[in-house]
Design a protein around this motif. Sequence first.
Motif, PDB file in Angstrom:
ATOM      1  N   GLY A  21       0.811  -1.207   0.000  1.00  0.00           N
ATOM      2  CA  GLY A  21       0.000   0.000   0.000  1.00  0.00           C
ATOM      3  C   GLY A  21       0.843   1.255   0.000  1.00  0.00           C
ATOM      4  N   THR A  24       2.145   2.285  -3.281  1.00  0.00           N
ATOM      5  CA  THR A  24       1.083   2.532  -4.279  1.00  0.00           C
ATOM      6  C   THR A  24       1.187   1.507  -5.400  1.00  0.00           C
ATOM      7  N   THR A  26      -0.476  -0.348  -7.454  1.00  0.00           N
ATOM      8  CA  THR A  26      -1.823  -0.429  -7.994  1.00  0.00           C
ATOM      9  C   THR A  26      -1.772  -0.570  -9.509  1.00  0.00           C
ATOM     10  N   PRO A 120      -1.150  -6.233  -8.696  1.00  0.00           N
ATOM     11  CA  PRO A 120      -2.450  -5.640  -8.347  1.00  0.00           C
ATOM     12  C   PRO A 120      -3.517  -6.021  -9.361  1.00  0.00           C
ATOM     13  N   ALA A 122      -7.532  -4.708 -10.317  1.00  0.00           N
ATOM     14  CA  ALA A 122      -8.600  -3.733 -10.081  1.00  0.00           C
ATOM     15  C   ALA A 122      -9.899  -4.234 -10.681  1.00  0.00           C
ATOM     16  N   GLN A 131      -9.798  -3.082  -5.272  1.00  0.00           N
ATOM     17  CA  GLN A 131      -8.500  -3.536  -5.755  1.00  0.00           C
ATOM     18  C   GLN A 131      -7.912  -4.539  -4.776  1.00  0.00           C
ATOM     19  N   TRP A 133      -4.424  -7.514  -4.288  1.00  0.00           N
ATOM     20  CA  TRP A 133      -3.154  -8.039  -4.792  1.00  0.00           C
ATOM     21  C   TRP A 133      -3.303  -9.543  -4.901  1.00  0.00           C
ATOM     22  N   ASN A 215      -5.436  -9.836   1.423  1.00  0.00           N
ATOM     23  CA  ASN A 215      -6.428  -8.813   1.119  1.00  0.00           C
ATOM     24  C   ASN A 215      -7.466  -8.627   2.218  1.00  0.00           C
TER      25      ASN A 215
END
Length: 532
Positions: A21, A24, A26, A120, A122, A131, A133, A215
């Motif tokens: 996190g 970032t 993502t 990641p 989404a 989102q 992982w 998650n």
Amino acid sequence: MPADVPETDPDLTSRLRGDLGAATFTVAALDALWGEEASAALFRGQRVAARRAAASGVDDGDPLAVLATVFVLGLPVSARAMASALPSLGTEGAVELGLIAVEGQASKADAVRPLIDLRPYAFADEAGAGQWWIASDLGELALGRALREDHVLGVGGASNTLSSIMIRDRVDTALDLGTGCGIQALHAARHADRVVATDISERALRFGRFNALLNGVPNIEFRLGSLFEPVQGERFDHIVSNPPFVITPRVAGVPEYEYRDGGLTGDKIVEAVMRGVREHLNPGGVAQFLGNWEYHGEDEAFDRVRAWLGDEHEPGALDAWIVERELQDAPQYAETWIRDGGTRPGTPEFERLTDAWLDDFAARDVRYVGFGYVTLRKPADGAVTLRRFESVESSGTHEGGLGTHLARGLRLGEWLASVDDEQLGLITLLTAPDVTEERHYWPGADDPTVLALVQGGGFGRRVAIDTGLAGLVGACDGDLPVGVIVGALADLLDVDAAELSADVLPRVRELAFVGMLEPAGLGPRGSAHDAP
């Protein structure tokens, strides 16, 4: 346990979550890191441009670039860079979790290499955007060789397809049959209070448990076993499955990949799932899965699938909506799945495997293989109201909204079966807002030669219509009942009203089912119980 299967240590996994996190890590950030051209190349299976795009960030110790290089591209980085990208977990913690391996002696390591793929993912559904992982085995690009037979696949095309058609009605219990890395179980956990996820592969279950823990999804129980064995005697409100449906020759020398091969001959794995779900659905429960079905000899479309469903009047019979999205001939099918396993076309091995596939198909007189979606429902009152089999081309469709579309179709099918033509004539309809009309003329002609309705959502259907039906649809603005519109059209066209009604009402039913016409007063989420 093998070092390349992640461990489910709560403390270490929590640290990893925090580091990902903070970096970032993502989908949007990766797209920005690679750039449009490198992202496109990576999608084609070429990582050089993406590696070059991330290289300066790796040199500077940028956590996003380091994580992307290691876990998405599958390339080694310096131990110092890895430590900077995972400040809370640390290199030792990443080794302990089974994420990386050090090169040389651990105390003097100057490089680390990935043991798993971690990236990641989404998504967006009725509950909003989200989102995760997702960890899985390294792919062919990172390995530089064909996949191992117990390979655990990450989020692929079939996974995205199944999640896009998933009905999201709130339920108490859900079952993910053949969970793999756990992606469908994670999706189901957003609308089910409790999820059971099964798989025949212990490695897959370990990845699934890790992904759920990473998650922060606590309502999934993972069980080892084949098909419905782990849930004998249990029933669920929603069953989803991306089963290992790929048809594989049962001969020596042909790899049997656990993630796609159920170990049965031909399409029997899909047959087993279809026949088995009826014993594991609660009344009103829905099952959704992907599958292949063979065409033997001169068999017509869906002959085998109809046989698997059984007679609609027998006890426990299910409603069914089967959609075939693609049809491949035997050589095409063989080539598709041989390439999927990492064997390159034009090599002696590719030709040897193709021979094995075509020999297997020839032994059962298989000419084509269909692929599509299966949606089944156990009627709450035991009466089957829907048996629909159709082929819908893949082009021009809108996969993202199909879960809601399928749920609506199940409800409309039940409602339409309860309404006779006289009652339908009293219903007020609305043309759906995503429907447009096409008209084509010969040059200089006053009347169109082709009329069609085109759907913007759902399956993106294009339905040919005539003047009478075009007039009826055009008048469906919520003011007049269907019967009144038909009577007015009969006067305008100077035809018998009864004959016109007999002609258009079956097609009105079809347009209502596919979502081009909506009964006024439609209940929430597509339920027609409030329609007049």
